[in-house]
Enzyme design. Sequence first.
Site, PDB file in Angstrom:
ATOM      1  N   HIS A 140       0.855  -1.182   0.000  1.00 44.49           N
ATOM      2  CA  HIS A 140       0.000   0.000   0.000  1.00 44.49           C
ATOM      3  C   HIS A 140       0.892   1.234   0.000  1.00 44.49           C
ATOM      4  CE1 HIS A 140      -4.094  -1.464   0.101  1.00 44.49           C
ATOM      5  NE2 HIS A 140      -3.770  -2.364   1.013  1.00 44.49           N
ATOM      6  N   ASP A 170       0.010   6.616  -4.143  1.00 45.78           N
ATOM      7  CA  ASP A 170      -1.193   6.198  -4.872  1.00 45.78           C
ATOM      8  C   ASP A 170      -1.613   7.238  -5.901  1.00 45.78           C
ATOM      9  OD1 ASP A 170      -1.332   3.883  -3.401  1.00 45.78           O
ATOM     10  OD2 ASP A 170      -3.077   4.467  -2.220  1.00 45.78           O
TER      11      ASP A 170
END
Length: 393
Positions: A140, A170
């Site tokens: 992540h 991200d």
Amino acid sequence: MTGPLHGLKVLDFTSLLPGPYATMNLADLGAEVLRVTSRSRPDLVAFFPPFLENSDLSAGMAYLGRGKRCLPLNLKDPRAALVIKRLLPRYDILIEQFRPGVMARLGLDYDTLRAVKPDLIYLSLTGYGQTGPQSLRAGHDINYLARSGLMAYSGRKDTGPTLTGMQIADLAAGAMQAIVGILAAVIHRERTGLGQYIDVSMTDGMIAYQALAGAACLAGGEEPQREETILNGGSFYDFYETSDGRFLSFGGLEPQFFASFCRTLGREDLIAGGVAPPDCEAAKAEIRAIIKSRSRDEWMEIFQDKDACVEPVLSLHEALCDDQTRAREMVVEIELPGGKTVRQLAHPLKFSRTPPVYGPAGTATGSDHREVLLETGFSPEEIAGWEETGLFK
């Protein structure tokens, strides 16, 4: 009015944040985006609060699904690949966010699909890319920040790295690099007629974004440390707490801005030493004490007419309601199912001829599959049979 990407059609196999954010931006700019989702494969964004009032739809799904249609498919069902191959000739771009090898197992990899559509632009968005020893590892945002080297010199000496409030890898290294890659490939295809495969790694993006520190490290072997460079706390460029527990930011690196900052604080004696003097830590302690003597808003009144690169640290609510945000029209009203509306973040680009056009808010699974498949040439009977036998789960 249509957006600058009107006419481009995107098949979107992404979930979570990076891919959906990229394709939402494409949709805002006029592209037609079809989300291919699975009702049986949970998407964490759907469970991320807050949920919209009187709805099973999260604010995240309503935002990230904006302007997109949705086709739920059980991709493990072999019939799903047949449906995608029938859809594919009508689309320009496919973006997916699975681990390497997953799309191949589903019969939907680039080599298979370019046999159906030779000029296909196909983008894979992952944490570590399609190659290398890390390629199959789960991750992540925090992991990509960590492996990029950035967090080794971010944060404070006494507490170590600090989590950021937004997902830098991200959104910046993932979503925005995907958009750049797609649009570059579109321009190339317009010139040559050729499609191509694009491999986007969020860790690659974070490594490339370290423009100053990375260049210095490669050229001179210089390893940056926390609070030891001009931009990471080793100068007066920093945040300062005020008497009410709020904070100011000071970014005046240039001599004229630093001088204005010092004069306003009554510390003209610091001007000669510059923004990063040898005794910076001791001098900053004195500056911190001065700034902590007044509230954030009191200081902003004092600095209001000073050209010193001083700004308040606003709460998110304050930022969204700020006069500058309003003037830039960065909050828009978006249509919800049933006729209501919800406030959402606007697209940040301003076009003189082709401004963004906002479609309705996204839905959890969508109700577009019949419309999409009828447009593709499937019969009502075929669609009804698939509904009964679980293809859309």
